[in-house]
Scaffold this active site. Structure first.
Site, PDB file in Angstrom:
ATOM      1  N   ASN A  51       4.991   7.030  -2.613  1.00  0.00           N
ATOM      2  CA  ASN A  51       4.507   8.240  -1.942  1.00  0.00           C
ATOM      3  C   ASN A  51       3.763   7.835  -0.676  1.00  0.00           C
ATOM      4  OD1 ASN A  51       4.968   9.903  -4.461  1.00  0.00           O
ATOM      5  ND2 ASN A  51       3.399   8.480  -5.183  1.00  0.00           N
ATOM      6  N   HIS A  75      -7.193   7.504  -5.853  1.00  0.00           N
ATOM      7  CA  HIS A  75      -7.570   8.911  -6.003  1.00  0.00           C
ATOM      8  C   HIS A  75      -9.071   9.081  -6.104  1.00  0.00           C
ATOM      9  CE1 HIS A  75      -3.560  10.599  -6.077  1.00  0.00           C
ATOM     10  NE2 HIS A  75      -3.259   9.362  -6.381  1.00  0.00           N
ATOM     11  N   LEU A 129       3.347   4.808  -6.646  1.00  0.00           N
ATOM     12  CA  LEU A 129       2.388   4.153  -5.755  1.00  0.00           C
ATOM     13  C   LEU A 129       2.143   5.015  -4.516  1.00  0.00           C
ATOM     14  CD1 LEU A 129       3.867   0.533  -5.908  1.00  0.00           C
ATOM     15  CD2 LEU A 129       2.117   1.544  -7.377  1.00  0.00           C
ATOM     16  N   ASP A 130       0.868   5.303  -4.255  1.00  0.00           N
ATOM     17  CA  ASP A 130       0.493   6.111  -3.097  1.00  0.00           C
ATOM     18  C   ASP A 130       0.033   5.176  -1.994  1.00  0.00           C
ATOM     19  OD1 ASP A 130       0.972   8.263  -4.738  1.00  0.00           O
ATOM     20  OD2 ASP A 130      -1.109   8.391  -5.401  1.00  0.00           O
ATOM     21  N   VAL A 131       0.735   5.213  -0.869  1.00  0.00           N
ATOM     22  CA  VAL A 131       0.486   4.222   0.177  1.00  0.00           C
ATOM     23  C   VAL A 131      -0.070   4.882   1.431  1.00  0.00           C
ATOM     24  CG1 VAL A 131       1.621   2.518   1.650  1.00  0.00           C
ATOM     25  CG2 VAL A 131       2.287   2.730  -0.738  1.00  0.00           C
TER      26      VAL A 131
END
Lengths: 203, 250
Positions: free
Chosen positions: B171, B144, B129-131
């Site tokens: 992340n 993205h 998970l991109d936070v």
């Protein structure tokens, strides 16, 4: 020749690469003939107990594995799910009969009830007692584990232990039948040493 | 006792290792196989290999690269980048991965996560998970496609827990490549929402940052820049953690 049994759901590639590194002659296969001709067997496993047993039955190797290990007594090493499949039965994916090479049951890890995070993922210490599989490996070395279920044995075959909330079976030996809950193929030097021991004439 | 892990993160742009800053500016760092070899020699706990362009370019991670990296490492390997089907997971595992990190597909096709877990088991599936933090101080998910995601972090965490993934890789986009330290509040918050292993990435600048991240609730710390650009090694991080009473494998 060692046959690494490919159930189609396992990380056979990693085990194969570790054996390549050790120059141990082996074949990754799901053929009956390769199990019949093997001097030793490795049963790696990733996935659920019920799925693992399904695959063994689909490949038609249930009786063959029992005959080769219980009657002909060739050494077999079960890795992770591979070791768990040795049990009489397992709870994962619905109660399923196992290979019944070791009396016991595979249950959801008891540490769950104690608030520990599952899966038990990562490097953890293994304590062993007089166990040839661990020759030249310092006691309490760390090995890599990835599992949510544990093998509860009904006979005194546990020769190595790990503590994660509770003390559980990290490795078993019943004569020629050996199993490890952790992944030696992913445990760097100590893991390679353990595989080397299994490949050697100690077994 | 279970050891806390230090996990080098290796990012690919297809074939080369790159390092980003806030998921944007890039530096090329060469051949992933060489990088993997070095980390194997350093006896690291685990390796994460992510192709950060795969989803954007609508392709999968190059499996030959995965295979070459895997043959250099006798430690666990997590691989991510553009994985969208069970068949792709199976091929990635066959190439030598032990776990797969799923990211974009969680938002594009949420139900797939359930299929992936039931087919390969929780232990095999990592929710990556991109936070990002908004100017209001709220955490949300980075997409993205460079659009804001409708999923809140809280909802997303409950969703991946319900899907029974094995681990969460968190992340922090705002700290990525900055070496400003981990966002400790974010780690504490995520830890309070989940009961599965949590790997944190984004911002590590010193071994002590790693110690603080673990104390805040991370199970494992992941980092790229400090290992690529400074003299700090995973071992130095573990030594600092050890000196603060955190169990590590040395």
């Amino acid at each position: 020749m060692i046959t690494v049994i490919d159930l189609g759901i396992s990380n056979v590639g990693s085990v194969g690469r570790a054996l390549d590194h050790l120059n141990a002659a082996h074949k990754i296969s799901q053929l009956r003939s390769d199990i019949i001709n093997a001097e030793k067997l490795i049963l790696p496993g990733v996935g659920s107990f019920s799925e693992g047993m399904n695959r063994i039955r689909q490949l038609g190797i249930f009786d063959l594995l029992r005959d080769r290990t219980l009657i002909e007594k060739i050494p077999i090493l079960g890795i992770c799910l591979g070791m768990q499949l040795f049990a009489s039965e397992g709870e994962e994916g619905g109660l399923t009969k196992g290979l019944n090479l070791v009396e016991g049951r595979v249950c959801y890890h008891r540490s769950a009830g104690l608030g520990f995070r599952l899966p038990h993922i990562g490097w953890d210490e293994v304590y062993y007692e007089d166990f040839k599989l661990f020759d030249s490996i310092t006691n309490n070395s760390c090995f890599y584990f990835v599992h949510s279920y544990e093998l509860l044995v009904n006979e005194p075959v546990t020769l190595a232990f790990t503590n994660y909330g509770v003390t559980f079976t990290a490795a078993v030996q019943k004569e020629n039948i050996l199993g490890v809950q952790f992944h030696p193929e992913k445990s760097q030097m100590v893991g390679l040493k353990l595989l080397e021991n299994f490949c050697s004439d100690r077994f | 006792m279970l050891r806390h892990r230090v996990i080098p993160l290796v990012l690919l742009d297809g074939y080369s290792v790159v390092k980003t800053i806030r998921f944007d500016v890039r530096r090329n760092l060469g051949n992933p196989i060489v990088v993997a070899k070095i980390y194997n020699a350093r006896n690291v706990d685990e390796l994460i290999l992510l192709d950060i362009d795969a989803s954007k370019e609508n392709r999968g991670i190059d499996l030959q690269t995965v295979g070459s990296v895997a043959s250099e490492c006798f430690m666990p390997l997590t691989v991510g980048g553009g994985i969208k089907t069970c068949d792709e997971i199976a091929r990635t595992l066959k190439a030598g991965a032990d776990k797969v990190a799923l990211n974009s597909v969680i938002f594009e096709n949420p139900n797939f996560l359930f299929d992936a877990v039931s087919t390969f088991g929780s232990q095999c599936i990592v929710a990556s998970l991109d936070v990002v933090k908004s100017s209001m101080g709220e955490y949300s998910l980075y997409s993205h496609a460079r659009k804001k995601n409708s999923f809140s972090l809280k909802d997303c965490l409950s969703f991946v827990i319900a899907a029974k993934v094995g681990e969460v890789l968190l992340n922090n986009v705002d700290r990525d490549g900055t070496m400003f330290g981990y966002d400790i509040n974010l780690i504490k918050y995520v830890k309070s929402q989940i009961n599965i292993p949590l790997i944190v990435a984004g911002g590590a600048s010193s071994p002590h940052d790693c110690t603080q991240a673990i104390k805040a609730g991370a199970s494992a710390v992941s980092a790229a820049s400090i290992f690529h650009f400074t003299s700090i090694t995973p071992l130095l991080c573990k030594e600092d953690m050890h000196s603060h009473g955190i169990p590590v494998r040395i």
